[in-house]
Design a protein around this motif. Structure first.
Motif, mmCIF file in Angstrom:
data_model
loop_
_atom_site.group_PDB
_atom_site.id
_atom_site.type_symbol
_atom_site.label_atom_id
_atom_site.label_comp_id
_atom_site.label_asym_id
_atom_site.label_seq_id
_atom_site.Cartn_x
_atom_site.Cartn_y
_atom_site.Cartn_z
ATOM 1 N N ASP A 57 58.461 35.935 -4.793
ATOM 2 C CA ASP A 57 57.451 37.005 -4.362
ATOM 3 C C ASP A 57 57.790 37.843 -3.342
ATOM 4 O O ASP A 57 57.557 39.185 -3.206
ATOM 5 N N THR A 58 58.377 37.350 -2.068
ATOM 6 C CA THR A 58 58.923 38.379 -1.259
ATOM 7 C C THR A 58 60.031 38.931 -1.524
ATOM 8 O O THR A 58 60.045 40.367 -1.093
ATOM 9 N N GLY A 61 58.250 42.134 -3.268
ATOM 10 C CA GLY A 61 57.401 42.915 -2.485
ATOM 11 C C GLY A 61 56.058 42.576 -2.849
ATOM 12 O O GLY A 61 54.958 43.498 -2.437
ATOM 13 N N ALA A 63 54.124 40.076 -1.720
ATOM 14 C CA ALA A 63 53.504 39.331 -0.825
ATOM 15 C C ALA A 63 52.100 40.123 -0.339
ATOM 16 O O ALA A 63 52.525 41.466 -0.272
ATOM 17 N N THR A 66 52.839 43.901 1.391
ATOM 18 C CA THR A 66 54.045 44.408 1.231
ATOM 19 C C THR A 66 54.077 45.155 0.112
ATOM 20 O O THR A 66 53.177 45.214 -0.818
#
Length: 102
Positions: A57-58, A61, A63, A66
């Motif tokens: 997910d990070t 983006g 998260a 973000t």
């Protein structure tokens, strides 16, 4: 506009991934238009799925707080779209070629 740019990155990455698979594996090719359309759909779907997987997910983006026009998130979405477009094009190409043999 902040919503459209990530979607465009996913679509373009997916279309490019679909065309790369079509060029590398001629027996899986759906034609330039078919590769682009299936790849773009794959880019959207796989990027959406990656946003739901913890750890990935990070990358895209997804998260909390973000995303948007963050350059890192856009690069992640484009890369995920590229992979997703290639994978979906390969799957559809395999199905198409197996149906043609039957």
């Amino acid at each position: 506009m902040e919503v459209l740019v990530p979607i465009l990155a996913q679509l373009i990455g997916g279309g490019a991934g679909g065309n790369v698979v079509g060029q590398l594996a001629k027996n899986l090719s759906l034609g330039t238009t078919g590769n682009s359309i299936v790849g773009a759909i794959g880019g959207l779907v796989v990027t959406w799925l990656a946003g739901r997987i913890p750890g990935l997910d990070t990358l895209v983006g997804a998260a909390a707080g973000t995303g948007g026009l963050d350059l890192g998130a856009l690069a992640g979405q484009g890369a995920t779209g590229l992979v997703g477009g290639g994978v979906l094009t390969a799957i559809v190409g395999i199905i198409k070629s197996s149906m043609a043999k039957a």
